[in-house]
Design a protein around this motif. Structure first.
Motif, PDB file in Angstrom:
ATOM      1  N   ALA A  64       1.229 -22.677  -8.601  1.00  0.00           N
ATOM      2  CA  ALA A  64       0.711 -22.998  -7.280  1.00  0.00           C
ATOM      3  C   ALA A  64       1.595 -22.525  -6.140  1.00  0.00           C
ATOM      4  O   ALA A  64       1.126 -22.352  -5.018  1.00  0.00           O
ATOM      5  N   ALA A  65       2.895 -22.318  -6.402  1.00  0.00           N
ATOM      6  CA  ALA A  65       3.834 -21.973  -5.325  1.00  0.00           C
ATOM      7  C   ALA A  65       4.402 -20.564  -5.464  1.00  0.00           C
ATOM      8  O   ALA A  65       5.443 -20.254  -4.884  1.00  0.00           O
ATOM      9  N   ILE A 117       4.030 -28.434  -0.521  1.00  0.00           N
ATOM     10  CA  ILE A 117       4.263 -29.588  -1.395  1.00  0.00           C
ATOM     11  C   ILE A 117       3.266 -29.499  -2.545  1.00  0.00           C
ATOM     12  O   ILE A 117       2.051 -29.474  -2.328  1.00  0.00           O
ATOM     13  N   VAL A 118       3.783 -29.428  -3.756  1.00  0.00           N
ATOM     14  CA  VAL A 118       2.945 -29.336  -4.958  1.00  0.00           C
ATOM     15  C   VAL A 118       2.957 -30.685  -5.665  1.00  0.00           C
ATOM     16  O   VAL A 118       4.028 -31.239  -5.935  1.00  0.00           O
ATOM     17  N   ILE A 119       1.780 -31.211  -5.953  1.00  0.00           N
ATOM     18  CA  ILE A 119       1.652 -32.507  -6.621  1.00  0.00           C
ATOM     19  C   ILE A 119       1.068 -32.292  -8.008  1.00  0.00           C
ATOM     20  O   ILE A 119       0.000 -31.701  -8.170  1.00  0.00           O
ATOM     21  N   ALA A 165      -4.730 -36.098 -11.719  1.00  0.00           N
ATOM     22  CA  ALA A 165      -6.098 -35.879 -12.189  1.00  0.00           C
ATOM     23  C   ALA A 165      -7.116 -36.507 -11.243  1.00  0.00           C
ATOM     24  O   ALA A 165      -8.291 -36.127 -11.238  1.00  0.00           O
ATOM     25  N   ALA A 166      -6.663 -37.464 -10.428  1.00  0.00           N
ATOM     26  CA  ALA A 166      -7.544 -38.088  -9.438  1.00  0.00           C
ATOM     27  C   ALA A 166      -7.883 -37.133  -8.300  1.00  0.00           C
ATOM     28  O   ALA A 166      -8.778 -37.403  -7.500  1.00  0.00           O
ATOM     29  N   ARG A 167      -7.162 -36.040  -8.192  1.00  0.00           N
ATOM     30  CA  ARG A 167      -7.401 -34.966  -7.231  1.00  0.00           C
ATOM     31  C   ARG A 167      -7.582 -35.503  -5.802  1.00  0.00           C
ATOM     32  O   ARG A 167      -6.666 -36.087  -5.252  1.00  0.00           O
ATOM     33  N   THR A 178      -0.882 -28.983  -2.158  1.00  0.00           N
ATOM     34  CA  THR A 178      -1.743 -28.409  -3.189  1.00  0.00           C
ATOM     35  C   THR A 178      -1.455 -29.086  -4.515  1.00  0.00           C
ATOM     36  O   THR A 178      -0.393 -29.691  -4.709  1.00  0.00           O
ATOM     37  N   LEU A 179      -2.408 -28.989  -5.429  1.00  0.00           N
ATOM     38  CA  LEU A 179      -2.220 -29.515  -6.774  1.00  0.00           C
ATOM     39  C   LEU A 179      -1.539 -28.472  -7.661  1.00  0.00           C
ATOM     40  O   LEU A 179      -1.705 -27.265  -7.470  1.00  0.00           O
ATOM     41  N   ALA A 180      -0.759 -28.942  -8.608  1.00  0.00           N
ATOM     42  CA  ALA A 180      -0.130 -28.054  -9.577  1.00  0.00           C
ATOM     43  C   ALA A 180      -1.207 -27.338 -10.398  1.00  0.00           C
ATOM     44  O   ALA A 180      -2.314 -27.840 -10.576  1.00  0.00           O
ATOM     45  N   GLN A 181      -0.862 -26.163 -10.909  1.00  0.00           N
ATOM     46  CA  GLN A 181      -1.845 -25.332 -11.618  1.00  0.00           C
ATOM     47  C   GLN A 181      -1.595 -25.197 -13.115  1.00  0.00           C
ATOM     48  O   GLN A 181      -2.525 -24.936 -13.865  1.00  0.00           O
ATOM     49  N   LEU A 182      -0.364 -25.371 -13.557  1.00  0.00           N
ATOM     50  CA  LEU A 182      -0.025 -25.020 -14.937  1.00  0.00           C
ATOM     51  C   LEU A 182      -0.162 -26.164 -15.929  1.00  0.00           C
ATOM     52  O   LEU A 182       0.009 -25.964 -17.131  1.00  0.00           O
TER      53      LEU A 182
END
Length: 323
Positions: A119-120, A258-260, A266-268, A295-299
């Protein structure tokens, strides 16, 4: 450097994989974690790595371990869920495998995976926070992992937000982890259910249980995503705590992004929206400073494995000269 191995050491499972320079995972394997045995855990790590080394030209191994890791990326100073205490893990595994080995904090490894390949990957300044049973985190500044003088910087979940608040596993009271984690979500959900409120009883029904003690974080998250009002309120409360904590962290580290991540993510939008609202509300000097994006993490669960493998390619940080 070509292929490396990333190893993610959890409390119950050791996941290992061969990772190329682009962050793609090839062969994988796993072992159970004998968490109460130092020698047993290290033997399982070596066994998993040796299986992968047998079929590939491997140049280095990176290990992500939950706990404090020395700044030279070799010794696990303390691991809360494993038996390691001042354990020279890197040297011992390297001696067995006859290959370079680096050890990294697991949250740092996961954050680096997101920074390098997820994501980053397009920013140089990132704050990553993982919201699971507890809270992990890491900071990348100017493209470098922030480790601190002793290797234990950026323990974001243990920033105190409520003086005299709930007791934390670290020994302190009022840590962010006690208000914005999966553990906090379950504690508050069970308290609601035990209060006898009609809304909480409905939430238990949606979760398919009657005993509040059976309530789990994933149950609450799924109920919230299905629209249950009590579960939605619980997620929004957790998001508020998270956003307020992130506002304080942003004043210290000034990230672009900021990556969460973590299981609760999972609640997005249920989590992200309330976190962003709270962040914008309490950020100091908010009208006179640039705001980071969220943003949400991708991996997903592969972030730590990928990050550890990539960090194994990178030289150890230069240590300051003794004074």
């Amino acid at each position: 450097m070509g292929l490396t191995i990333g190893i993610d050491v959890g409390g119950t499972k050791i996941a290992a994989g061969v990772v190329d320079e682009y962050g793609a995972i090839g062969a994988r394997t796993h072992r159970e974690t004998p968490a109460d045995s130092v020698d047993g855990t290290e033997a399982a790590i070596c066994d998993a790595a040796a299986e992968l080394i047998a079929g590939h030209e491997i140049e280095a191994v990176g290990i992500g371990a939950a706990g404090f890791v020395s700044s030279d990326r070799s010794t696990v100073l303390f691991a809360p869920n494993l038996a390691w205490r001042d354990e020279p893990l890197g040297a011992r595994v390297s001696e067995t495998l006859k290959i370079p080995v680096v050890v990294e904090n697991d949250a740092n490894a996961a954050a680096w995976g997101e920074f390098a390949f997820g994501a980053a990957k397009d920013v140089e300044h990132m704050l990553c926070i993982t919201v699971g049973t507890g809270i992990g985190g890491a900071v990348v500044s100017d493209g470098e992992m922030l480790r601190g003088a002793h290797g234990v910087a950026a323990e974001l979940g243990h920033m105190r937000v409520v003086p005299g608040g709930h007791r934390c596993g670290c020994g302190s009271r009022g840590c962010l982890e006690q208000y914005a984690s999966g553990r906090a979500l379950v504690r508050e959900g069970r308290a609601q259910a035990e209060s006898g409120s009609i809304a909480a009883a409905q939430m238990l029904s949606v979760c398919g249980i009657t005993d509040p003690a059976e309530l789990t974080g994933p149950m609450i998250t799924e109920a919230a995503m299905a629209g249950d009002p009590c579960a939605v309120e619980l997620l929004e409360d957790l998001g508020r705590w998270l956003g307020e904590g992130l506002a304080s962290l942003a004043t210290m580290f000034d990230p672009t992004l900021i990556v969460i991540g973590g299981g609760v993510s999972a609640a997005r939008d249920l989590l992200m929206k309330s976190a962003e609202v709270a962040f914008e509300k309490v950020l100091p000097a908010k009208s006179n400073r640039p705001h980071p994006s969220f943003t949400l993490a991708q991996l997903g669960n592969d972030a730590g494995l990928i990050g550890a493998a990539d960090l194994a390619r990178r030289p150890a940080p230069v240590q300051a000269a003794a004074r």
